[in-house]
Design an enzyme around this catalytic site. Sequence first.
Site, PDB file in Angstrom:
ATOM      1  N   ASN A 210       0.844  -1.198   0.000  1.00  0.00           N
ATOM      2  CA  ASN A 210       0.000   0.000   0.000  1.00  0.00           C
ATOM      3  C   ASN A 210       0.881   1.250   0.000  1.00  0.00           C
ATOM      4  O   ASN A 210       2.105   1.150   0.016  1.00  0.00           O
ATOM      5  CB  ASN A 210      -0.961  -0.028   1.189  1.00  0.00           C
ATOM      6  CG  ASN A 210      -0.225  -0.025   2.511  1.00  0.00           C
ATOM      7  OD1 ASN A 210       0.440   0.929   2.870  1.00  0.00           O
ATOM      8  ND2 ASN A 210      -0.319  -1.144   3.233  1.00  0.00           N
ATOM      9  N   ASP A 278      -4.692  -5.890   5.306  1.00  0.00           N
ATOM     10  CA  ASP A 278      -5.754  -6.630   5.996  1.00  0.00           C
ATOM     11  C   ASP A 278      -5.802  -8.089   5.564  1.00  0.00           C
ATOM     12  O   ASP A 278      -6.254  -8.945   6.306  1.00  0.00           O
ATOM     13  CB  ASP A 278      -7.106  -5.970   5.709  1.00  0.00           C
ATOM     14  CG  ASP A 278      -7.223  -4.632   6.409  1.00  0.00           C
ATOM     15  OD1 ASP A 278      -6.783  -4.532   7.567  1.00  0.00           O
ATOM     16  OD2 ASP A 278      -7.736  -3.669   5.795  1.00  0.00           O
ATOM     17  N   LYS A 288       8.142 -18.161  -9.378  1.00  0.00           N
ATOM     18  CA  LYS A 288       7.514 -17.055 -10.102  1.00  0.00           C
ATOM     19  C   LYS A 288       6.400 -17.601 -11.003  1.00  0.00           C
ATOM     20  O   LYS A 288       6.620 -18.564 -11.748  1.00  0.00           O
ATOM     21  CB  LYS A 288       8.563 -16.331 -10.941  1.00  0.00           C
ATOM     22  CG  LYS A 288       8.007 -15.105 -11.614  1.00  0.00           C
ATOM     23  CD  LYS A 288       9.032 -14.429 -12.512  1.00  0.00           C
ATOM     24  CE  LYS A 288       8.328 -13.379 -13.349  1.00  0.00           C
ATOM     25  NZ  LYS A 288       9.087 -12.993 -14.520  1.00  0.00           N
ATOM     26  N   ASP A 307      -4.918  -8.853  13.327  1.00  0.00           N
ATOM     27  CA  ASP A 307      -5.015  -7.419  13.614  1.00  0.00           C
ATOM     28  C   ASP A 307      -4.045  -7.115  14.759  1.00  0.00           C
ATOM     29  O   ASP A 307      -4.276  -7.514  15.908  1.00  0.00           O
ATOM     30  CB  ASP A 307      -6.452  -7.050  13.985  1.00  0.00           C
ATOM     31  CG  ASP A 307      -6.628  -5.540  14.050  1.00  0.00           C
ATOM     32  OD1 ASP A 307      -5.771  -4.861  14.667  1.00  0.00           O
ATOM     33  OD2 ASP A 307      -7.612  -5.041  13.468  1.00  0.00           O
ATOM     34  N   ILE A 308      -2.967  -6.416  14.443  1.00  0.00           N
ATOM     35  CA  ILE A 308      -1.898  -6.193  15.429  1.00  0.00           C
ATOM     36  C   ILE A 308      -2.391  -5.279  16.550  1.00  0.00           C
ATOM     37  O   ILE A 308      -2.184  -5.554  17.741  1.00  0.00           O
ATOM     38  CB  ILE A 308      -0.656  -5.609  14.721  1.00  0.00           C
ATOM     39  CG1 ILE A 308      -0.149  -6.618  13.690  1.00  0.00           C
ATOM     40  CG2 ILE A 308       0.438  -5.247  15.723  1.00  0.00           C
ATOM     41  CD1 ILE A 308       0.814  -6.073  12.677  1.00  0.00           C
ATOM     42  N   PHE A 326      -4.302   4.219  14.679  1.00  0.00           N
ATOM     43  CA  PHE A 326      -4.604   5.226  13.671  1.00  0.00           C
ATOM     44  C   PHE A 326      -5.841   4.775  12.910  1.00  0.00           C
ATOM     45  O   PHE A 326      -6.131   3.571  12.850  1.00  0.00           O
ATOM     46  CB  PHE A 326      -3.430   5.375  12.695  1.00  0.00           C
ATOM     47  CG  PHE A 326      -2.446   6.426  13.143  1.00  0.00           C
ATOM     48  CD1 PHE A 326      -1.666   6.220  14.270  1.00  0.00           C
ATOM     49  CD2 PHE A 326      -2.315   7.610  12.437  1.00  0.00           C
ATOM     50  CE1 PHE A 326      -0.778   7.189  14.698  1.00  0.00           C
ATOM     51  CE2 PHE A 326      -1.428   8.590  12.863  1.00  0.00           C
ATOM     52  CZ  PHE A 326      -0.654   8.386  13.981  1.00  0.00           C
ATOM     53  N   LYS A 344     -11.395  -2.119  18.209  1.00  0.00           N
ATOM     54  CA  LYS A 344     -10.017  -2.562  18.450  1.00  0.00           C
ATOM     55  C   LYS A 344      -9.680  -2.618  19.946  1.00  0.00           C
ATOM     56  O   LYS A 344      -8.659  -3.170  20.325  1.00  0.00           O
ATOM     57  CB  LYS A 344      -9.029  -1.622  17.768  1.00  0.00           C
ATOM     58  CG  LYS A 344      -9.330  -1.349  16.303  1.00  0.00           C
ATOM     59  CD  LYS A 344      -8.411  -2.117  15.400  1.00  0.00           C
ATOM     60  CE  LYS A 344      -8.699  -1.778  13.945  1.00  0.00           C
ATOM     61  NZ  LYS A 344      -7.809  -2.476  13.048  1.00  0.00           N
TER      62      LYS A 344
END
Length: 403
Positions: A210, A278, A288, A307-308, A326, A344
């Site tokens: 990302n 995610d 490859k 989910d850390i 965040f 969370k």
Amino acid sequence: MPLAGRRILLVIAGGIAAYKCLELIRRLRERGVSVRCVLTKAGAHFVTPMSLAALSEQPVHEDLFALTDDFGMSHIRASREADLLVVAPATANLIAKMAHGLADDLASTLLLASDKPILLAPSMNVVMWRHPATQANLAILHGRGVLQVGPGAGELACGEEGDGRLAEVPQIIAAVEAALGGAGPLAGRRALVTSGPTVEPIDPVRYIANRSSGKQGHAIAQALQELGASVTLVSGPVHLPDPTGVTVVKVETAREMLAACQAALPADLAVCAAAVADWRVAAPSAEKTKKADGVPPPTLQMVANPDILATLAAPGPARPKLVVGFAAETENLIDHAKAKLARKGCDLIVANDVSPSSGTFGGDDNQVHLVGAGGVEAWPPLSKVLVARRLAAHLAELLKGNV
Ligand code: CTP
């Protein structure tokens, strides 16, 4: 008095804020610090050697080649006798000279010849501060371990508004204390920060990632360290120098990031600023993936990553006292952030708009809202470094009441 007996070489460059160094010297002297002043030619336009000598009770040095002053010629010894070199105000020009190793006057020569920690307190016009040349020079210096305090935001001497104000004297003293022995408000605290993206392999050469640059997370790790915390930064792949004085653990995938975070516990404080993928590819190919005529493109089967943030925030003996997440959103920022706070189980969410028009992803600025049990606090648009410093100070306050 942790600073008593310490020796500071104070370099004063040319800027209107140079007058504040008189107050700085007084406050350092009150704490028993020995202060030797070096004044640049431009600095001498703003503050007189006489005032500096009177307040520091030591001769003031200005000239590299002064025959009456053996300080200049023995600059290597002089710069090494100090415990810390403080540059206040640090101008764009002096920062540029330091970044490029120029030594054309006493101040720049001392800074180049020193093997001691250096703390910069920049002060300049907002456009000069934000200029890519200044920021690139600072990045070079940060990469070499040079410390920084400020600048703050507000009205500048030139009449413009923005970043570039010399840090206030108490802030500079706190940074000096942190640089000299971890006496900041987070001294003795352990902090864990996640930063950057995670990358999830498809095959040995391809991956899913990302747009996170890691700038905000890295700045938070540095800001917590500057307040005296012992910081572990767990980072995905980024193009940034490691923050100074911070233990950096480099990872690639979400699962590696979680394992590194768990290995860094116990911690008093965790800030999850990473943009964690995610999902990951369920069964990455060992070889490859080749394309061939008539063979349709592959379909990727994805599975959820751990989910850390939620794992760190889960109740239990290893839970840090403060867990901060965040929320990167492109719409309904506050509503989504409130939902994330509950989902969370963390103590605070720093919500930021990452829609393409905001320029947040990869950019240097950020506008955040703090969403906690007590409500929502909107912060003005700030550089990511200033968001980090303000957040670190806020977290230090919150921890105070939470021994
Ligand atoms: N986070 C995490 N581990 C994950 C996903 C997210 O630790 N697997 C953390 C991020 O570091 C951030 C917070 O959770 O502190 C929110 O991340 P964000 O990407 O905004 O939200 P998601 O939980 O991924 O939810 P969604 O993608 O639905 O917005």
